[in-house]
Write an enzyme that holds these catalytic residues in place. Structure first.
Site, PDB file in Angstrom:
ATOM      1  N   LYS A 234       3.615  19.348 -28.403  1.00 52.84           N
ATOM      2  CA  LYS A 234       4.757  18.913 -28.956  1.00 52.84           C
ATOM      3  C   LYS A 234       4.718  17.784 -29.908  1.00 52.84           C
ATOM      4  O   LYS A 234       5.033  18.037 -31.195  1.00 52.84           O
ATOM      5  CB  LYS A 234       5.657  18.369 -27.967  1.00 52.84           C
TER       6      LYS A 234
ATOM      7  N   ARG B 121      14.609  15.832 -21.027  1.00 56.79           N
ATOM      8  CA  ARG B 121      13.607  16.731 -19.896  1.00 56.79           C
ATOM      9  C   ARG B 121      14.307  16.803 -18.578  1.00 56.79           C
ATOM     10  O   ARG B 121      13.653  17.105 -17.746  1.00 56.79           O
ATOM     11  CB  ARG B 121      12.393  15.284 -19.636  1.00 56.79           C
TER      12      ARG B 121
ATOM     13  N   ARG C 166      -7.971  15.031 -23.794  1.00 57.87           N
ATOM     14  CA  ARG C 166      -7.334  13.840 -24.770  1.00 57.87           C
ATOM     15  C   ARG C 166      -7.563  12.526 -23.716  1.00 57.87           C
ATOM     16  O   ARG C 166      -7.865  11.536 -24.527  1.00 57.87           O
ATOM     17  CB  ARG C 166      -5.712  14.193 -24.837  1.00 57.87           C
TER      18      ARG C 166
ATOM     19  N   ARG D 117      -4.848   6.841 -22.361  1.00 55.71           N
ATOM     20  CA  ARG D 117      -3.712   7.066 -21.800  1.00 55.71           C
ATOM     21  C   ARG D 117      -3.775   7.180 -20.134  1.00 55.71           C
ATOM     22  O   ARG D 117      -4.519   7.962 -19.710  1.00 55.71           O
ATOM     23  CB  ARG D 117      -2.878   8.129 -22.149  1.00 55.71           C
TER      24      ARG D 117
ATOM     25  N   ARG E 163       2.165  15.859 -13.317  1.00 54.87           N
ATOM     26  CA  ARG E 163       2.971  15.924 -14.466  1.00 54.87           C
ATOM     27  C   ARG E 163       3.575  17.284 -14.867  1.00 54.87           C
ATOM     28  O   ARG E 163       4.573  17.653 -14.997  1.00 54.87           O
ATOM     29  CB  ARG E 163       2.235  15.393 -15.598  1.00 54.87           C
TER      30      ARG E 163
HETATM   31  P1  B4P Z   1       0.726  17.232 -27.133  1.00 55.43           P
HETATM   32  O1  B4P Z   1       1.501  18.313 -26.405  1.00 55.43           O
HETATM   33  O2  B4P Z   1       1.046  17.293 -28.458  1.00 55.43           O
HETATM   34  O3  B4P Z   1       1.014  16.091 -25.873  1.00 55.43           O
HETATM   35  P2  B4P Z   1       2.411  14.997 -26.041  1.00 55.43           P
HETATM   36  O4  B4P Z   1       3.509  15.361 -27.130  1.00 55.43           O
HETATM   37  O5  B4P Z   1       1.667  13.629 -25.950  1.00 55.43           O
HETATM   38  O6  B4P Z   1       3.270  15.135 -24.756  1.00 55.43           O
HETATM   39  P3  B4P Z   1       3.249  14.765 -23.299  1.00 55.43           P
HETATM   40  O7  B4P Z   1       4.134  15.373 -22.506  1.00 55.43           O
HETATM   41  O8  B4P Z   1       1.831  14.680 -22.895  1.00 55.43           O
HETATM   42  O9  B4P Z   1       3.578  13.271 -23.244  1.00 55.43           O
HETATM   43  P4  B4P Z   1       4.875  12.469 -23.483  1.00 55.43           P
HETATM   44  O10 B4P Z   1       4.500  11.098 -24.507  1.00 55.43           O
HETATM   45  O11 B4P Z   1       6.093  13.321 -24.293  1.00 55.43           O
HETATM   46  O12 B4P Z   1      -0.821  17.284 -27.007  1.00 55.43           O
HETATM   47  C1  B4P Z   1      -1.662  17.201 -25.846  1.00 55.43           C
HETATM   48  C2  B4P Z   1      -3.198  17.753 -26.250  1.00 55.43           C
HETATM   49  O13 B4P Z   1      -3.199  18.974 -26.485  1.00 55.43           O
HETATM   50  C3  B4P Z   1      -3.634  17.025 -27.598  1.00 55.43           C
HETATM   51  O14 B4P Z   1      -4.805  16.161 -27.527  1.00 55.43           O
HETATM   52  C4  B4P Z   1      -3.771  17.843 -28.673  1.00 55.43           C
HETATM   53  O15 B4P Z   1      -4.773  17.729 -29.724  1.00 55.43           O
HETATM   54  C5  B4P Z   1      -3.945  19.171 -27.789  1.00 55.43           C
HETATM   55  N1  B4P Z   1      -3.336  20.259 -28.416  1.00 55.43           N
HETATM   56  C6  B4P Z   1      -2.262  20.389 -29.091  1.00 55.43           C
HETATM   57  N2  B4P Z   1      -2.171  21.721 -29.740  1.00 55.43           N
HETATM   58  C7  B4P Z   1      -3.282  22.516 -29.376  1.00 55.43           C
HETATM   59  C8  B4P Z   1      -3.604  23.682 -29.591  1.00 55.43           C
HETATM   60  N3  B4P Z   1      -2.808  24.624 -30.378  1.00 55.43           N
HETATM   61  N4  B4P Z   1      -4.841  24.161 -29.189  1.00 55.43           N
HETATM   62  C9  B4P Z   1      -5.573  23.012 -28.622  1.00 55.43           C
HETATM   63  N5  B4P Z   1      -5.373  21.941 -28.273  1.00 55.43           N
HETATM   64  C10 B4P Z   1      -4.010  21.476 -28.761  1.00 55.43           C
HETATM   65  O16 B4P Z   1       5.550  11.890 -22.078  1.00 55.43           O
HETATM   66  C11 B4P Z   1       4.795  10.937 -21.385  1.00 55.43           C
HETATM   67  C12 B4P Z   1       5.351  10.406 -19.997  1.00 55.43           C
HETATM   68  O17 B4P Z   1       6.631   9.481 -20.741  1.00 55.43           O
HETATM   69  C13 B4P Z   1       6.041  11.447 -19.113  1.00 55.43           C
HETATM   70  O18 B4P Z   1       5.058  11.890 -18.282  1.00 55.43           O
HETATM   71  C14 B4P Z   1       7.198  10.617 -18.456  1.00 55.43           C
HETATM   72  O19 B4P Z   1       6.794   9.782 -17.690  1.00 55.43           O
HETATM   73  C15 B4P Z   1       7.676   9.615 -19.890  1.00 55.43           C
HETATM   74  N6  B4P Z   1       8.955  10.472 -20.242  1.00 55.43           N
HETATM   75  C16 B4P Z   1       8.920  10.665 -21.877  1.00 55.43           C
HETATM   76  N7  B4P Z   1      10.073  11.423 -22.337  1.00 55.43           N
HETATM   77  C17 B4P Z   1      10.951  11.207 -21.138  1.00 55.43           C
HETATM   78  C18 B4P Z   1      11.968  11.646 -20.750  1.00 55.43           C
HETATM   79  N8  B4P Z   1      12.890  12.125 -21.856  1.00 55.43           N
HETATM   80  N9  B4P Z   1      12.579  11.386 -19.643  1.00 55.43           N
HETATM   81  C19 B4P Z   1      11.865  10.909 -18.538  1.00 55.43           C
HETATM   82  N10 B4P Z   1      10.528  10.396 -18.726  1.00 55.43           N
HETATM   83  C20 B4P Z   1      10.003  10.523 -20.053  1.00 55.43           C
END
Ligand code: B4P
Length: 192
Positions: free
Chosen positions: A14, A89, A128, A134, A146
């Site tokens: 994402k 979410r 990552r 993180r 998660r």
């Molecule tokens: P991403 O999937 O881009 O990770 P992210 O956006 O950071 O999502 P995430 O769910 O982890 O965290 P968030 O900050 O929303 O990438 C992951 C990895 O994959 C990267 O290293 C990337 O390079 C790699 N990658 C991407 N595409 C690829 C491909 N095609 N091939 C290979 N590798 C690839 O949330 C963090 C925490 O915040 C949650 O657990 C929760 O506690 C809280 N939170 C956030 N929003 C919330 C909400 N709305 N409600 C309640 N809690 C919330």
């Protein structure tokens, strides 16, 4: 206004795809994960409470993230549109978002869901974690929690948008640019 939800489990890509989408469509990026991490970095009371939940792979309470999104919408009223990354979410968050956007007569155009299997997600999150610093990416048990929280609490949000005819699934495994092209195609279709 073009308002998009980028949906998917933790590690689905994402954040990665959001960076490309905001450049192409000139949208304001609203990532609740990033917003929460900046509260943690600033040492606010909200950040301290959120950190305890995030570090264990659990969701932060709905009212906290809805309040943050409400503030950001108010601050960016002249934006050409928003990309909601990691929000909503829960179904309650999705209902709140619809309500907030109704004030601007700018509903969600489509939800793009990135589909990636659990084992690939765990692999990406732990990879990552080697460099991101993180806490929620560092150990396998937290990464698995998660993914399990996503399957139980967040998956129903897909049905919510599907019932509104606003759901498009994309294979999130493969080349990042190819996935980006597939997302852009779905966005263009939603605008016809
Ligand atoms: P991403 O999937 O881009 O990770 P992210 O956006 O950071 O999502 P995430 O769910 O982890 O965290 P968030 O900050 O929303 O990438 C992951 C990895 O994959 C990267 O290293 C990337 O390079 C790699 N990658 C991407 N595409 C690829 C491909 N095609 N091939 C290979 N590798 C690839 O949330 C963090 C925490 O915040 C949650 O657990 C929760 O506690 C809280 N939170 C956030 N929003 C919330 C909400 N709305 N409600 C309640 N809690 C919330």
């Amino acid at each position: 206004m073009l308002n998009l939800v980028l949906f998917g489990p933790p590690g689905a890509g994402k954040g990665t795809q959001s960076e490309k989408l905001i450049q192409k469509y000139n949208l304001v990026h609203l990532s609740t994960g990033d917003l929460l991490r900046s509260q943690i970095a600033a040492g606010t009371e909200l950040g301290l409470r959120a950190k305890q939940l995030m570090d264990h792979g659990l969701l932060v309470p709905d009212e906290v993230v809805i309040g943050m999104i409400e503030n950001k919408l108010r601050e960016n009223q002249s934006a050409p549109g928003f990309i909601f990354d990691g929000f909503p979410r829960t179904v309650l968050q999705a209902e709140a978002l619809d309500q907030l956007l109704s004030h601007y007569q700018a509903p969600i155009a489509t939800m793009i869901a990135l589909v990636v299997n659990d084992e690939e997600l765990i692999r990406r999150l732990l990879k990552r974690g080697e460099t991101s610093g993180r806490p929620d990416d560092r150990d396998e048990a937290t990464a698995r929690r998660r993914v399990s929280v996503y399957n139980k609490e967040t998956m129903p949000v897909a049905d919510y948008y599907s019932q509104q005819g606003k759901f498009a699934a994309i294979d999130g495994i493969g080349n990042i640019d190819d996935i980006f092209q597939a997302i852009c195609q779905k966005i263009e279709e939603s605008r016809l």
